[in-house]
Design an enzyme around this catalytic site. Structure first.
Site, PDB file in Angstrom:
ATOM      1  N   GLY A   1      14.496  42.765  23.522  1.00 28.71           N
ATOM      2  CA  GLY A   1      14.407  41.679  22.540  1.00 28.71           C
ATOM      3  C   GLY A   1      13.004  41.627  21.946  1.00 28.71           C
ATOM      4  O   GLY A   1      12.030  41.905  22.639  1.00 28.71           O
TER       5      GLY A   1
ATOM      6  N   GLY B   1      13.647  45.568  31.434  1.00 31.24           N
ATOM      7  CA  GLY B   1      14.645  46.607  31.135  1.00 31.24           C
ATOM      8  C   GLY B   1      13.979  47.843  30.566  1.00 31.24           C
ATOM      9  O   GLY B   1      14.323  48.982  30.919  1.00 31.24           O
TER      10      GLY B   1
ATOM     11  N   ILE C   1       9.170  36.876  26.121  1.00 32.97           N
ATOM     12  CA  ILE C   1       8.950  35.426  26.118  1.00 32.97           C
ATOM     13  C   ILE C   1       9.327  34.835  27.484  1.00 32.97           C
ATOM     14  O   ILE C   1       8.926  33.736  27.812  1.00 32.97           O
ATOM     15  CB  ILE C   1       9.748  34.711  25.005  1.00 32.97           C
ATOM     16  CG1 ILE C   1      11.247  34.818  25.227  1.00 32.97           C
ATOM     17  CG2 ILE C   1       9.349  35.226  23.637  1.00 32.97           C
ATOM     18  CD1 ILE C   1      12.038  33.774  24.455  1.00 32.97           C
ATOM     19  N   ASP C   2      10.125  35.599  28.255  1.00 34.28           N
ATOM     20  CA  ASP C   2      10.576  35.079  29.556  1.00 34.28           C
ATOM     21  C   ASP C   2       9.465  35.120  30.616  1.00 34.28           C
ATOM     22  O   ASP C   2       9.578  34.459  31.645  1.00 34.28           O
ATOM     23  CB  ASP C   2      11.771  35.890  30.057  1.00 34.28           C
ATOM     24  CG  ASP C   2      12.978  35.753  29.155  1.00 34.28           C
ATOM     25  OD1 ASP C   2      13.048  34.751  28.414  1.00 34.28           O
ATOM     26  OD2 ASP C   2      13.845  36.640  29.172  1.00 34.28           O
TER      27      ASP C   2
ATOM     28  N   HIS D   1      17.386  33.764  30.862  1.00 33.82           N
ATOM     29  CA  HIS D   1      18.693  33.846  31.521  1.00 33.82           C
ATOM     30  C   HIS D   1      18.592  34.213  32.988  1.00 33.82           C
ATOM     31  O   HIS D   1      19.531  34.019  33.744  1.00 33.82           O
ATOM     32  CB  HIS D   1      19.636  34.776  30.756  1.00 33.82           C
ATOM     33  CG  HIS D   1      19.164  36.183  30.644  1.00 33.82           C
ATOM     34  ND1 HIS D   1      18.082  36.537  29.901  1.00 33.82           N
ATOM     35  CD2 HIS D   1      19.626  37.317  31.187  1.00 33.82           C
ATOM     36  CE1 HIS D   1      17.909  37.843  29.983  1.00 33.82           C
ATOM     37  NE2 HIS D   1      18.832  38.335  30.770  1.00 33.82           N
TER      38      HIS D   1
ATOM     39  N   ARG E   1      23.029  14.338  23.681  1.00 34.71           N
ATOM     40  CA  ARG E   1      22.967  15.269  22.553  1.00 34.71           C
ATOM     41  C   ARG E   1      22.341  16.574  23.042  1.00 34.71           C
ATOM     42  O   ARG E   1      21.463  16.554  23.899  1.00 34.71           O
ATOM     43  CB  ARG E   1      22.105  14.711  21.415  1.00 34.71           C
ATOM     44  CG  ARG E   1      22.725  13.548  20.671  1.00 34.71           C
ATOM     45  CD  ARG E   1      23.914  13.976  19.807  1.00 34.71           C
ATOM     46  NE  ARG E   1      24.407  12.888  19.006  1.00 34.71           N
ATOM     47  CZ  ARG E   1      25.317  11.990  19.387  1.00 34.71           C
ATOM     48  NH1 ARG E   1      25.821  12.052  20.612  1.00 34.71           N
ATOM     49  NH2 ARG E   1      25.713  11.038  18.567  1.00 34.71           N
TER      50      ARG E   1
ATOM     51  N   ARG F   1      11.691  33.035  19.657  1.00 33.87           N
ATOM     52  CA  ARG F   1      11.172  34.407  19.600  1.00 33.87           C
ATOM     53  C   ARG F   1      10.599  34.761  18.227  1.00 33.87           C
ATOM     54  O   ARG F   1      10.105  35.872  18.039  1.00 33.87           O
ATOM     55  CB  ARG F   1      12.309  35.401  19.910  1.00 33.87           C
ATOM     56  CG  ARG F   1      12.775  35.383  21.328  1.00 33.87           C
ATOM     57  CD  ARG F   1      13.157  36.747  21.854  1.00 33.87           C
ATOM     58  NE  ARG F   1      13.949  37.564  20.991  1.00 33.87           N
ATOM     59  CZ  ARG F   1      15.148  38.067  21.308  1.00 33.87           C
ATOM     60  NH1 ARG F   1      15.688  37.786  22.480  1.00 33.87           N
ATOM     61  NH2 ARG F   1      15.788  38.851  20.487  1.00 33.87           N
TER      62      ARG F   1
HETATM   63  O1  F6P Z   1      13.896  38.575  25.517  1.00 38.90           O
HETATM   64  C1  F6P Z   1      14.582  37.959  26.588  1.00 38.90           C
HETATM   65  C2  F6P Z   1      15.530  36.974  26.039  1.00 38.90           C
HETATM   66  O2  F6P Z   1      14.748  36.174  25.250  1.00 38.90           O
HETATM   67  C3  F6P Z   1      16.328  36.139  27.020  1.00 38.90           C
HETATM   68  O3  F6P Z   1      15.723  34.979  27.469  1.00 38.90           O
HETATM   69  C4  F6P Z   1      17.601  35.896  26.255  1.00 38.90           C
HETATM   70  O4  F6P Z   1      18.681  35.605  27.073  1.00 38.90           O
HETATM   71  C5  F6P Z   1      17.777  37.166  25.541  1.00 38.90           C
HETATM   72  O5  F6P Z   1      16.491  37.633  25.255  1.00 38.90           O
HETATM   73  C6  F6P Z   1      18.641  37.076  24.317  1.00 38.90           C
HETATM   74  O6  F6P Z   1      18.367  38.133  23.464  1.00 38.90           O
HETATM   75  P1  F6P Z   1      19.329  38.716  22.349  1.00 38.90           P
HETATM   76  O7  F6P Z   1      20.242  37.625  21.928  1.00 38.90           O
HETATM   77  O8  F6P Z   1      18.409  39.137  21.284  1.00 38.90           O
HETATM   78  O9  F6P Z   1      20.019  39.866  22.969  1.00 38.90           O
END
Ligand code: F6P
Length: 376
Positions: A16, A116, A139-140, A184, A287, A296
């Site tokens: 990502g 990854g 960002i995680d 996640h 809400r 991001r």
């Molecule tokens: O880069 C990690 C992350 O931001 C996770 O927190 C998130 O679940 C995931 O990317 C979602 O990325 P994409 O929707 O771009 O695959």
């Protein structure tokens, strides 16, 4: 052991995207060129290497990108050893990647990515006998072996200002505001932004929550005259009950246990929806705000620009001396080369006794697992 210093490197961004990638490309590129190293940009992560989509980068390419979001090279989540071709074919493309590495006369492949990417880079180095060097971005903030990854500080700032803004509207309407943040598998971003934004409840993938404990903390606030609450929920946060049910029964339940693991659920809004459902019996007005990819996007903060530049410059220094097979990590004030094999495939989770967890508990923030308050 140091090998021959690099004369030509390839650089790619994978996984990502995040703010700071361009600053890191610039950092590596400018410092490498100053050391006489040629830089070749590879498009769309490992897919660009497999498909030989590359371009020599000149000094001009590194100008004007420090403060820009995204990545000038493009990115993808493709793995060389499991590459999707067409709609349903997954093929091992390691050989093609290695052939193109040789065709480009690269001495090292520089990979900017998260956990990854580290894993894929190591796999490629081991299976294909090529040199790799990685920089940690996400960002995680969950890359093992580094204190911090670039991208995190910007996302933290975006998420914090979102929570700040939710406060006034929550208070005006006396509502329970549930804000879902990315993360996640780990909760660094939710914990940081939750604390910085003054959230009343913070739910992380690392600490399965009990609906009753969450409800109790909202009711307790109400009793103290606080007629609104802000809940910061990581997208990987899961209720405890799912784990208990899954663990309670034999083999048949193994599948369920897998389903309930933090991180398996990455459908945007799903974690927040689970919390809403859990609070339904309270009859409070709720809400949901799902911050999603807003976290991001856009320009990196000054901290991320500095971090990415620092890591990039150190990477070039290591490349010039022929140090490969490493991730450049932040340890305190310095950058250090950490063997990739030590960190690839490992996740830096929030430890249960982390100082931020302790601070949260001490100021009365509920983490959804036990009554609020300081616990040793
Ligand atoms: O880069 C990690 C992350 O931001 C996770 O927190 C998130 O679940 C995931 O990317 C979602 O990325 P994409 O929707 O771009 O695959």
């Amino acid at each position: 052991m140091a090998e021959r210093g690099a004369r030509c490197i390839g650089i790619l961004t994978a996984g990502g995207d995040c703010p700071g990638l361009n600053a890191a490309i610039r950092g590596v590129g400018k410092a490498a060129q100053a050391l006489g190293i040629e830089v070749i940009g590879i498009y769309d992560g490992f897919r660009g290497l497999v498909e030989n989509r590359t371009r020599v980068l000149s000094g001009d390419d590194f100008s004007g990108i420090l403060a820009t979001g995204g990545t000038i090279l493009g990115t993808s989540r493709d793995k060389p050893h499991k590459m999707r071709l067409g709609s349903d074919q997954v093929v091992d493309m390691t050989e093609a990647a290695v052939e193109n590495y040789a065709r480009l006369r690269l001495d090292c492949l520089v990979c900017l990515g998260g956990g990854g990417t580290m894993k894929n880079a190591l796999q490629l180095a081991q299976a294909g006998g090529i040199n790799v060097l990685c920089l940690p971005k996400t960002i995680d903030n969950d890359v093992e072996g580094t204190d911090i990854s670039f991208g995190y500080d910007t996302a933290l700032s975006i998420a914090t200002s979102a929570i700040d803004r939710l406060h006034s509207t929550a208070e005006s309407h006396r509502r329970v505001m549930i804000v879902e943040l990315m993360g996640h598998r780990t909760g660094w971003l939710t914990l940081g932004a939750g604390l910085a934004g003054g959230a009343d409840v913070i739910l992380l993938p690392e600490i399965p929550y009990e609906a009753d404990a969450v409800a109790e903390s909202i009711i307790a606030r109400d009793r103290r005259g606080k007629r609104f609450s802000i809940l910061a929920v990581a997208e990987g946060a899961v209720p405890k009950v799912a784990e208990v049910v899954a663990e309670g029964e034999g083999k048949k339940r193994k599948k369920d246990k897998k389903k309930a693991r933090p991180g398996d659920e990455v459908i945007p809004g799903a974690a927040a929806a689970r919390v809403v459902a859990a609070l339904e019996p309270l009859g409070l007005e709720t809400r949901v705000t799902v911050l999603g990819h807003v976290q991001r996007g856009g320009a990196p903060t000054p901290m991320d620009r500095i971090l990415a530049t620092k890591l990039g410059a150190k990477a070039a220094e290591l490349l010039a001396e022929g140090t490969y097979g490493v991730m450049v990590a932040i340890r305190g004030e310095t950058c250090e080369a950490v063997p990739l094999a030590e960190v690839a495939g490992k996740l830096k989770v929030v430890p249960p006794n982390h100082p931020l967890i302790q601070a949260a508990r001490c100021i009365g923030v509920s983490l959804g697992d036990q009554p609020s308050g300081c616990h040793s």
